[in-house]
Design a protein around this motif. Structure first.
Motif, PDB file in Angstrom:
ATOM      1  N   MET A  64      42.315  41.578  37.515  1.00 22.58           N
ATOM      2  CA  MET A  64      41.745  42.342  38.630  1.00 22.58           C
ATOM      3  C   MET A  64      41.672  41.476  39.860  1.00 22.58           C
ATOM      4  SD  MET A  64      37.969  43.816  39.119  1.00 22.58           S
ATOM      5  CE  MET A  64      38.331  45.317  38.286  1.00 22.58           C
ATOM      6  N   SER A  65      41.926  42.084  40.994  1.00 22.58           N
ATOM      7  CA  SER A  65      41.795  41.310  42.211  1.00 22.58           C
ATOM      8  C   SER A  65      41.003  42.103  43.241  1.00 22.58           C
ATOM      9  CB  SER A  65      43.171  40.952  42.767  1.00 22.58           C
ATOM     10  OG  SER A  65      44.163  41.793  42.227  1.00 22.58           O
ATOM     11  N   VAL A  66      40.094  41.398  43.874  1.00 22.24           N
ATOM     12  CA  VAL A  66      39.425  41.964  45.042  1.00 22.24           C
ATOM     13  C   VAL A  66      40.332  41.603  46.199  1.00 22.24           C
ATOM     14  CG1 VAL A  66      37.384  41.952  46.490  1.00 22.24           C
ATOM     15  CG2 VAL A  66      37.169  41.516  44.040  1.00 22.24           C
ATOM     16  N   THR A  67      40.833  42.578  46.869  1.00 22.94           N
ATOM     17  CA  THR A  67      41.883  42.273  47.815  1.00 22.94           C
ATOM     18  C   THR A  67      41.577  42.758  49.222  1.00 22.94           C
ATOM     19  OG1 THR A  67      44.202  42.619  48.359  1.00 22.94           O
ATOM     20  CG2 THR A  67      43.127  44.369  47.140  1.00 22.94           C
ATOM     21  N   ASN A  68      41.944  41.929  50.151  1.00 23.93           N
ATOM     22  CA  ASN A  68      41.941  42.386  51.527  1.00 23.93           C
ATOM     23  C   ASN A  68      43.376  42.556  51.994  1.00 23.93           C
ATOM     24  OD1 ASN A  68      39.221  42.732  52.624  1.00 23.93           O
ATOM     25  ND2 ASN A  68      38.984  40.658  51.806  1.00 23.93           N
ATOM     26  N   ALA A  69      44.279  42.490  51.014  1.00 27.03           N
ATOM     27  CA  ALA A  69      45.696  42.654  51.334  1.00 27.03           C
ATOM     28  C   ALA A  69      45.947  44.083  51.789  1.00 27.03           C
ATOM     29  CB  ALA A  69      46.529  42.356  50.097  1.00 27.03           C
ATOM     30  N   ASP A  70      47.132  44.340  52.287  1.00 24.80           N
ATOM     31  CA  ASP A  70      47.418  45.692  52.748  1.00 24.80           C
ATOM     32  C   ASP A  70      47.523  46.627  51.548  1.00 24.80           C
ATOM     33  OD1 ASP A  70      50.792  46.273  52.628  1.00 24.80           O
ATOM     34  OD2 ASP A  70      49.948  44.291  52.159  1.00 24.80           O
ATOM     35  N   PRO A  71      47.242  47.917  51.771  1.00 22.46           N
ATOM     36  CA  PRO A  71      47.232  48.888  50.677  1.00 22.46           C
ATOM     37  C   PRO A  71      48.558  48.938  49.925  1.00 22.46           C
ATOM     38  CG  PRO A  71      46.302  49.855  52.665  1.00 22.46           C
ATOM     39  CD  PRO A  71      46.840  48.516  53.049  1.00 22.46           C
ATOM     40  N   THR A  72      49.670  48.763  50.610  1.00 21.34           N
ATOM     41  CA  THR A  72      50.967  48.836  49.934  1.00 21.34           C
ATOM     42  C   THR A  72      51.111  47.736  48.886  1.00 21.34           C
ATOM     43  OG1 THR A  72      51.882  49.730  51.970  1.00 21.34           O
ATOM     44  CG2 THR A  72      53.458  49.006  50.311  1.00 21.34           C
ATOM     45  N   SER A  73      50.719  46.528  49.243  1.00 17.57           N
ATOM     46  CA  SER A  73      50.799  45.440  48.268  1.00 17.57           C
ATOM     47  C   SER A  73      49.894  45.709  47.077  1.00 17.57           C
ATOM     48  CB  SER A  73      50.386  44.114  48.903  1.00 17.57           C
ATOM     49  OG  SER A  73      51.073  43.913  50.099  1.00 17.57           O
ATOM     50  N   ALA A  74      48.707  46.225  47.345  1.00 15.83           N
ATOM     51  CA  ALA A  74      47.780  46.535  46.248  1.00 15.83           C
ATOM     52  C   ALA A  74      48.402  47.573  45.320  1.00 15.83           C
ATOM     53  CB  ALA A  74      46.452  47.041  46.812  1.00 15.83           C
ATOM     54  N   ALA A  75      49.018  48.590  45.923  1.00 12.66           N
ATOM     55  CA  ALA A  75      49.592  49.675  45.109  1.00 12.66           C
ATOM     56  C   ALA A  75      50.808  49.182  44.325  1.00 12.66           C
ATOM     57  CB  ALA A  75      49.969  50.849  46.003  1.00 12.66           C
TER      58      ALA A  75
ATOM     59  N   ASN B 116      46.291  40.944  35.415  1.00 14.40           N
ATOM     60  CA  ASN B 116      45.870  40.853  36.805  1.00 14.40           C
ATOM     61  C   ASN B 116      46.551  41.970  37.577  1.00 14.40           C
ATOM     62  OD1 ASN B 116      44.077  39.121  37.827  1.00 14.40           O
ATOM     63  ND2 ASN B 116      45.480  37.352  37.889  1.00 14.40           N
ATOM     64  N   GLY B 117      45.832  42.596  38.446  1.00 14.42           N
ATOM     65  CA  GLY B 117      46.476  43.632  39.247  1.00 14.42           C
ATOM     66  C   GLY B 117      46.306  45.016  38.673  1.00 14.42           C
ATOM     67  N   ALA B 118      45.861  45.124  37.431  1.00 13.36           N
ATOM     68  CA  ALA B 118      45.700  46.461  36.842  1.00 13.36           C
ATOM     69  C   ALA B 118      44.561  47.202  37.530  1.00 13.36           C
ATOM     70  CB  ALA B 118      45.433  46.370  35.347  1.00 13.36           C
ATOM     71  N   ILE B 119      43.563  46.460  37.970  1.00 11.80           N
ATOM     72  CA  ILE B 119      42.482  47.066  38.744  1.00 11.80           C
ATOM     73  C   ILE B 119      42.460  46.388  40.105  1.00 11.80           C
ATOM     74  CG2 ILE B 119      40.025  47.605  38.845  1.00 11.80           C
ATOM     75  CD1 ILE B 119      40.999  48.806  36.349  1.00 11.80           C
TER      76      ILE B 119
END
Lengths: 448, 448
Positions: free
Chosen positions: A1-12, A181-184
């Motif tokens: 899981m990552s708490v992200t301030n990255a752009d939504p596209t990268s998160a998706a 990582n990244g699943a949530i």
């Protein structure tokens, strides 16, 4: 899981990639992750409540200034007795549910050595958008992990501090688990909802949890399927044969038990023959609870005759009142000629949520339940039963008024779809058919 | 049923109203209507074929002028041997299917005298948009009647005459049946698709049957859920242990059996170890069928070594080729390092339709089928099996690549949803809970 301030596209993108691994993770790995989340939240309780107190402080100031509703402030509060424990219990409950992944729902032998199987699997990537209730993060993260779906979580600004604290704990937990990582993905950047809603290439389902305005905005702003409901315009029909005591009890509970709920009563349809018999008793009980009645001319005339408190709470209904979710101690009342009239009114004005008939006639009740096109159709029972916990589903994802996929209170199975697995031994389509030398399909049902 | 030149809104309003009655019609009334449709179509056969001949005449002229494809002309032809009889048989088949309405899928006793039931019911109003194949009207009208859904049918301009002739027969049939007027609306007005797609207030589901362009346009132009698929970018993965004969047979069938089908092969992923072993045999068989191979550098190098016919059909693949549905004798070929690589390629480039692995390793096959997120995941079988008839579903509504509701070949059950019926004896929510004097829910599963 990552708490992200990255752009939504990268998160998706990251969520879609992680979904690949998550979908194949055995149930014990998914359950282990839930156990670790549970324990990390206990360990982080003080931090989380301190963060929540900071959110509450800001919210109280905003509420005092009139820019935030009192009910939102109350939903934000994680320190209320039992709230934190309920959140933990929710995770445990989800952990103990049967594995929804990999259930075989159909098996057919197409031919010797060619077997078709329909198997439940995760939908893929969920986008969860919620407003004030910070414990929803933990609930939904649990449901996503259990069901093998990746999820992007976007919280409301009022709950930012609580959200970050809870998600930091979940993040730490998942680091220790097999869940990739990244699943949530937790998106804390502000004002990114429009960008997220445009990512139909990566996101398979949006689940909004919040106000009608939020849901309505989301439904009208995305091509991604949305699971939920904007309005809950629930109606009750007081039929000719209704038992006065029973009807009064059910209608009062439906209207006043919790007026802000989507399954609360907003419209009362009354058969004309009840105007001077059952309706007065129902109206008196509603008025005693502080309900204002917006009446059509016939019901108004009947109720004004009663005088006193009841008459003082009677107002003229406007046409729009029959299309309104009041979420307040207000009820629209309309006189109808028959059960068919009542059904037609609900067909034209309802929101397909939950509608109730009060009658002693079984045949009339069955007709109503068969014809009314709503997720819940009730006979002599309060509309407030429309709820996943009350239905016995365990933790609920939300209540859906969609006409496809999942309807009414949605449990874990609303997060599942299926795939067809075909196991062959080199078969090709050209060999099947009714031509010379071709084989017919066997289409033999196999036991599940 | 009405053939209407009225505006789309009136047609949709009428359909929504008729849906009310249709949803409660007993199965024998729905079946009777199908029998009458069947007989009326037989009686009107000469008129229908004459109308179809007029459509065909115009279409041949258009095809000769280059403004219409030959395959569209061929799909339009109702006079081809067996076509009319297949249409009639389709109606009979649907008539003989089990009633999909009113099936109880869950029963729970919430408390004494308070029973919850989940029952299948129609979705409501369907909008069917189709292009050239006029017999689709009869199929879809049958499926709608059988499933208790109202339907609005909009045909393509090429099939107008056939469409009107068939629908006049269906209309006459329904006049003699219990199915309400308005339950099937036939819109013959031109250029109304954008208006229809905006009627999300009345229409619950859109089913497009036609070209990729039509489906893609519809998916991007409406808020109403769309059941179907735009692209079918199906891949096969030739694994290290693939059996050469079996793989060749399956790949050739998948690619060449019917190149215009959505379940035809468009991408071949080859494990690097097969470049000089199995791939040459597969490539030779494909080339013998006239297939052009668009190769990445490694597979190109391997195949050029073969010289002759094969080498002459090898071209350089461009990146876009791996995202292309050729619907022609063209196949994109790419070398991968492992099954994980193959899965990742499909995850990023596939269309969630049908993907196949060719391998002798059961564990590898199961991993592929578990991880690949497509409606169909096959092991050693041709992708061409992805079809409702072949799966044994009877008449099919279409093939869906949606991630929710219904996936893969969709039979009658894709047109159904459910509702929750709650039968009480005056229960109210306030009486339940863990407080003093409150009752706990029993949540007792009852037999179906």
């Amino acid at each position: 899981m990552s708490v992200t301030n990255a752009d939504p596209t990268s998160a998706a993108e990251a969520a879609k990639l992680a979904a690949l691994t998550l979908a194949t993770l055995p149930v014990h790995d998914r359950n282990d992750a839930l156990d670790i989340i549970h324990d990390e939240l206990i360990a982080a309780k003080d931090d989380i409540l301190a963060a929540n107190a900071r959110d509450m402080e800001l919210a109280r100031v905003a509420a005092a200034g009139g820019s935030l509703s009192q009910s939102l402030v109350s939903r934000l509060d994680l320190a209320r007795p039992g709230k934190f424990e309920d959140m933990l219990k929710g995770i445990r409950d989800v952990r103990n549910l049967e594995d929804p992944v990999g259930q075989v729902t159909l098996r057919t032998k197409l031919d010797d050595g060619l077997e078709l199987e329909r198997v439940t699997c995760p939908i893929g990537v969920l986008l969860i958008i919620f407003e004030a209730r910070p414990e929803v993060i933990a609930n939904i993260a649990s449901l996503a992990v259990k069901s093998g779906n990746a999820a992007i979580l976007k919280g409301g600004k009022e709950s930012t501090e609580s959200f970050v604290a809870i998600s930091t704990a979940i993040s730490a937990a998942l680091e220790k688990s097999k869940v990739p990582n990244g699943a949530i993905q937790l998106v804390t950047t502000r004002d990114v909802i429009p960008q997220l809603l445009a990512l139909d290439r990566y996101i398979d389902l949006v689940i909004p949890r919040g106000s009608n305005e939020l849901v309505r905005y989301i439904k009208s702003s995305t091509k991604i399927p949305v699971l939920g409901h904007a309005d809950g315009i629930c109606a009750a029909y007081l039929a000719e044969s209704a038992n006065a005591d029973l009807a009064t009890r059910v209608i009062v509970d439906s209207k006043t038990n919790y007026v802000a709920a989507c399954n609360s009563l907003e419209t009362l349809l009354v058969h004309k023959s009840t105007l001077d018999t059952v309706l007065p008793k129902v109206a008196a009980a509603l008025v005693a609870k502080g309900v204002t009645l917006k009446c059509d001319p016939a019901s108004k005339e009947a109720l004004l005759k009663l005088g006193g408190d009841v008459a003082s709470k009677v107002e003229d209904a406007q046409p729009a009142d029959y299309d309104t979710e009041f979420l307040a101690l207000t009820l629209a009342v309309k006189t109808v000629e028959s059960v068919d009239d009542a059904i037609l009114h609900i067909h034209l004005h309802g929101s397909h949520h939950t509608d109730t008939i009060l009658t002693e006639e079984k045949e009339e009740a069955e007709k109503f339940m068969s014809a009314v096109d709503s997720a819940g159709v009730y006979w002599n029972a309060s509309s407030r039963f429309a709820d996943g916990m009350r239905y016995g589903f365990g933790t609920e994802v939300g209540i859906s008024t969609n006409k496809i996929h999942s309807r009414g209170p949605v449990g874990l199975e609303g997060l599942m779809i299926y795939k067809y697995k075909l196991r062959g031994t080199g078969q090709i389509s050209t060999n099947f058919g009714s031509g010379e030398g071709q084989r017919e399909y066997k289409h033999e049902k196999l036991p599940l």
